[in-house]
Motif scaffolding. Structure first.
Motif, PDB file in Angstrom:
ATOM      1  N   TYR A   1     -15.867 -10.598 -12.743  1.00  0.00           N
ATOM      2  CA  TYR A   1     -15.389  -9.892 -13.006  1.00  0.00           C
ATOM      3  C   TYR A   1     -15.972  -7.683 -12.602  1.00  0.00           C
ATOM      4  O   TYR A   1     -15.168  -7.368 -12.119  1.00  0.00           O
ATOM      5  N   PHE A   2     -16.968  -8.457 -12.945  1.00  0.00           N
ATOM      6  CA  PHE A   2     -18.700  -6.981 -12.959  1.00  0.00           C
ATOM      7  C   PHE A   2     -18.308  -6.260 -11.212  1.00  0.00           C
ATOM      8  O   PHE A   2     -17.890  -5.672 -11.075  1.00  0.00           O
ATOM      9  N   LYS A   3     -18.483  -7.765 -10.127  1.00  0.00           N
ATOM     10  CA  LYS A   3     -18.221  -7.169  -9.195  1.00  0.00           C
ATOM     11  C   LYS A   3     -16.584  -6.589  -8.389  1.00  0.00           C
ATOM     12  O   LYS A   3     -17.001  -6.009  -7.875  1.00  0.00           O
ATOM     13  N   VAL A   4     -15.550  -6.863  -8.976  1.00  0.00           N
ATOM     14  CA  VAL A   4     -14.419  -7.278  -9.317  1.00  0.00           C
ATOM     15  C   VAL A   4     -14.756  -4.901  -9.307  1.00  0.00           C
ATOM     16  O   VAL A   4     -14.246  -4.337  -8.890  1.00  0.00           O
ATOM     17  N   ALA A   5     -15.138  -4.842 -10.641  1.00  0.00           N
ATOM     18  CA  ALA A   5     -14.737  -3.353 -10.595  1.00  0.00           C
ATOM     19  C   ALA A   5     -16.051  -2.295 -10.490  1.00  0.00           C
ATOM     20  O   ALA A   5     -15.622  -1.184 -10.175  1.00  0.00           O
ATOM     21  N   LEU A   6     -16.971  -3.216  -9.881  1.00  0.00           N
ATOM     22  CA  LEU A   6     -17.785  -2.005  -8.576  1.00  0.00           C
ATOM     23  C   LEU A   6     -17.446  -2.112  -7.490  1.00  0.00           C
ATOM     24  O   LEU A   6     -17.666  -1.144  -6.876  1.00  0.00           O
ATOM     25  N   CYS A   7     -16.796  -3.204  -7.111  1.00  0.00           N
ATOM     26  CA  CYS A   7     -15.970  -2.832  -6.018  1.00  0.00           C
ATOM     27  C   CYS A   7     -14.471  -1.731  -6.270  1.00  0.00           C
ATOM     28  O   CYS A   7     -14.373  -0.751  -5.309  1.00  0.00           O
ATOM     29  N   LEU A   8     -13.815  -2.247  -7.032  1.00  0.00           N
ATOM     30  CA  LEU A   8     -12.662  -0.999  -7.383  1.00  0.00           C
ATOM     31  C   LEU A   8     -13.398   0.321  -7.936  1.00  0.00           C
ATOM     32  O   LEU A   8     -13.161   1.790  -7.085  1.00  0.00           O
ATOM     33  N   ASN A   9     -14.712   0.673  -8.187  1.00  0.00           N
ATOM     34  CA  ASN A   9     -15.345   2.047  -8.290  1.00  0.00           C
ATOM     35  C   ASN A   9     -15.756   2.481  -6.815  1.00  0.00           C
ATOM     36  O   ASN A   9     -14.922   3.501  -6.524  1.00  0.00           O
ATOM     37  N   LYS A  10     -16.101   1.713  -6.243  1.00  0.00           N
ATOM     38  CA  LYS A  10     -16.551   2.461  -5.007  1.00  0.00           C
ATOM     39  C   LYS A  10     -15.403   2.732  -3.939  1.00  0.00           C
ATOM     40  O   LYS A  10     -15.730   3.673  -2.877  1.00  0.00           O
ATOM     41  N   LEU A  11     -14.455   1.967  -4.149  1.00  0.00           N
ATOM     42  CA  LEU A  11     -12.898   2.313  -4.013  1.00  0.00           C
ATOM     43  C   LEU A  11     -12.435   3.678  -4.101  1.00  0.00           C
ATOM     44  O   LEU A  11     -11.283   3.915  -3.910  1.00  0.00           O
ATOM     45  N   GLY A  12     -12.888   4.312  -4.894  1.00  0.00           N
ATOM     46  CA  GLY A  12     -12.216   5.879  -5.894  1.00  0.00           C
ATOM     47  C   GLY A  12     -11.973   5.408  -7.082  1.00  0.00           C
ATOM     48  O   GLY A  12     -11.512   6.021  -7.494  1.00  0.00           O
ATOM     49  N   ARG A  13     -11.782   4.486  -7.604  1.00  0.00           N
ATOM     50  CA  ARG A  13     -10.996   3.892  -8.397  1.00  0.00           C
ATOM     51  C   ARG A  13     -11.528   3.881 -10.293  1.00  0.00           C
ATOM     52  O   ARG A  13     -12.579   3.740  -9.965  1.00  0.00           O
ATOM     53  N   ARG A  14     -10.837   4.730 -10.972  1.00  0.00           N
ATOM     54  CA  ARG A  14     -12.006   5.054 -12.065  1.00  0.00           C
ATOM     55  C   ARG A  14     -10.503   4.384 -13.361  1.00  0.00           C
ATOM     56  O   ARG A  14      -9.468   4.589 -12.577  1.00  0.00           O
ATOM     57  N   GLY A  15     -10.935   4.897 -14.547  1.00  0.00           N
ATOM     58  CA  GLY A  15     -10.000   4.635 -16.002  1.00  0.00           C
ATOM     59  C   GLY A  15      -9.834   3.335 -15.462  1.00  0.00           C
ATOM     60  O   GLY A  15     -10.748   2.167 -15.926  1.00  0.00           O
ATOM     61  N   GLY A  16      -8.241   3.141 -16.548  1.00  0.00           N
ATOM     62  CA  GLY A  16      -8.231   2.220 -16.972  1.00  0.00           C
ATOM     63  C   GLY A  16      -8.414   0.367 -16.756  1.00  0.00           C
ATOM     64  O   GLY A  16      -8.907  -0.545 -16.564  1.00  0.00           O
ATOM     65  N   LEU A  17      -7.930   0.059 -14.939  1.00  0.00           N
ATOM     66  CA  LEU A  17      -8.345  -0.932 -14.273  1.00  0.00           C
ATOM     67  C   LEU A  17      -9.526  -1.509 -13.990  1.00  0.00           C
ATOM     68  O   LEU A  17      -9.961  -2.218 -14.510  1.00  0.00           O
ATOM     69  N   VAL A  18     -11.112  -0.358 -13.778  1.00  0.00           N
ATOM     70  CA  VAL A  18     -12.180  -1.104 -14.374  1.00  0.00           C
ATOM     71  C   VAL A  18     -12.963  -0.953 -14.988  1.00  0.00           C
ATOM     72  O   VAL A  18     -13.520  -2.232 -15.773  1.00  0.00           O
ATOM     73  N   LYS A  19     -12.067  -0.197 -15.780  1.00  0.00           N
ATOM     74  CA  LYS A  19     -12.727  -0.513 -17.469  1.00  0.00           C
ATOM     75  C   LYS A  19     -12.203  -2.376 -17.788  1.00  0.00           C
ATOM     76  O   LYS A  19     -13.035  -2.938 -18.577  1.00  0.00           O
ATOM     77  N   ASP A  20     -10.979  -1.908 -17.956  1.00  0.00           N
ATOM     78  CA  ASP A  20     -10.766  -4.108 -18.502  1.00  0.00           C
ATOM     79  C   ASP A  20     -11.360  -5.173 -17.645  1.00  0.00           C
ATOM     80  O   ASP A  20     -11.765  -5.608 -18.478  1.00  0.00           O
ATOM     81  N   PHE A  21     -11.972  -4.284 -16.083  1.00  0.00           N
ATOM     82  CA  PHE A  21     -12.501  -4.972 -15.285  1.00  0.00           C
ATOM     83  C   PHE A  21     -14.471  -5.570 -16.697  1.00  0.00           C
ATOM     84  O   PHE A  21     -14.531  -7.077 -16.385  1.00  0.00           O
ATOM     85  N   LEU A  22     -15.086  -4.422 -16.783  1.00  0.00           N
ATOM     86  CA  LEU A  22     -15.652  -4.502 -17.252  1.00  0.00           C
ATOM     87  C   LEU A  22     -16.109  -5.031 -18.230  1.00  0.00           C
ATOM     88  O   LEU A  22     -17.084  -6.009 -19.159  1.00  0.00           O
ATOM     89  N   MET A  23     -14.707  -4.832 -18.997  1.00  0.00           N
ATOM     90  CA  MET A  23     -15.224  -4.891 -20.471  1.00  0.00           C
ATOM     91  C   MET A  23     -14.553  -6.505 -20.290  1.00  0.00           C
ATOM     92  O   MET A  23     -15.606  -7.080 -21.626  1.00  0.00           O
ATOM     93  N   GLN A  24     -13.817  -6.725 -19.912  1.00  0.00           N
ATOM     94  CA  GLN A  24     -13.562  -8.575 -19.281  1.00  0.00           C
ATOM     95  C   GLN A  24     -15.302  -9.518 -18.929  1.00  0.00           C
ATOM     96  O   GLN A  24     -15.679 -10.366 -19.618  1.00  0.00           O
ATOM     97  N   SER A  25     -15.647  -8.616 -18.314  1.00  0.00           N
ATOM     98  CA  SER A  25     -16.769  -9.147 -17.999  1.00  0.00           C
ATOM     99  C   SER A  25     -18.130  -9.292 -18.783  1.00  0.00           C
ATOM    100  O   SER A  25     -18.578 -10.430 -19.019  1.00  0.00           O
ATOM    101  N   ARG A  26     -18.264  -7.770 -18.933  1.00  0.00           N
ATOM    102  CA  ARG A  26     -19.255  -7.532 -21.260  1.00  0.00           C
ATOM    103  C   ARG A  26     -19.655  -9.102 -21.636  1.00  0.00           C
ATOM    104  O   ARG A  26     -19.938  -9.896 -22.380  1.00  0.00           O
ATOM    105  N   GLU A  27     -17.643  -9.307 -22.075  1.00  0.00           N
ATOM    106  CA  GLU A  27     -17.667 -10.512 -22.784  1.00  0.00           C
ATOM    107  C   GLU A  27     -17.761 -11.741 -22.630  1.00  0.00           C
ATOM    108  O   GLU A  27     -18.642 -13.232 -22.995  1.00  0.00           O
ATOM    109  N   GLN A  28     -17.801 -12.267 -21.273  1.00  0.00           N
ATOM    110  CA  GLN A  28     -18.671 -13.450 -20.787  1.00  0.00           C
ATOM    111  C   GLN A  28     -20.108 -13.645 -20.571  1.00  0.00           C
ATOM    112  O   GLN A  28     -20.441 -14.151 -20.647  1.00  0.00           O
ATOM    113  N   LEU A  29     -20.318 -11.976 -19.665  1.00  0.00           N
ATOM    114  CA  LEU A  29     -21.659 -12.309 -19.606  1.00  0.00           C
ATOM    115  C   LEU A  29     -22.681 -11.973 -20.992  1.00  0.00           C
ATOM    116  O   LEU A  29     -22.213 -10.870 -21.726  1.00  0.00           O
TER     117      LEU A  29
END
Length: 160
Positions: A108-136
């Protein structure tokens, strides 16, 4: 001949596909150390040969692609790993009394990184980061691999 080259030639000569994953890891690490894409290209080949042994190979192909700045392709590999891991856990939980939980945090953390590098911001990136943080944990040792110090650094740089 260096030890890695010997292992590769030996595994290929003997047809020992089960060693492909380990060789892929060695090549990936060499790529990280030298920052040479050729190592990542070779690692991708070995991880690809090992995909039948589990979904972790897809994640590692994604790692190689991220190192090469091929974020669309990396994203597909991470999502494939998540899908296969979900199927694996679902099958285990159906066939037993064990209630195993999938471990997607790092992916999930790496998905968020990819989305960010592809210019995506906001909700989807935040959701992946928050899910990642819950598990890591807060002590996740992979931050440095991707240029971060800790969760606070990640959240600050992502504007969260």
């Amino acid at each position: 001949m260096d030890p890695l080259e010997f292992r590769i030639k030996n595994a290929l000569r003997k047809g020992e596909i089960h060693q492909c994953y380990a060789i892929g890891l060695s090549l990936y690490q060499k790529g990280v150390e030298t920052n040479e894409n050729e190592y990542f290209d070779h690692a991708i080949l070995f991880f690809s040969a090992a995909t039948s042994s589990g979904s972790r190979s897809y994640e590692n192909v994604g790692n190689c692609l991220m190192r090469k700045s091929e974020y669309h392709k990396a994203l597909k590999m991470f999502m494939t790993h998540i899908h296969l891991e979900n199927n694996r856990v679902e099958e285990i939980n159906t066939d037993s009394s064990i209630n195993e939980k999938p471990e997607y945090g790092e992916c999930y953390f790496k998905v968020a990184l990819c989305l960010n590098k592809l210019g995506r911001r906001g909700g989807l990136v935040k959701d992946f980061l928050m899910q990642s943080r819950e598990q890591l944990s807060d002590y996740y040792d992979g931050f440095e691999d991707w240029g971060f110090a800790d969760w606070e650094d990640v959240m600050t740089r992502f504007g969260l």
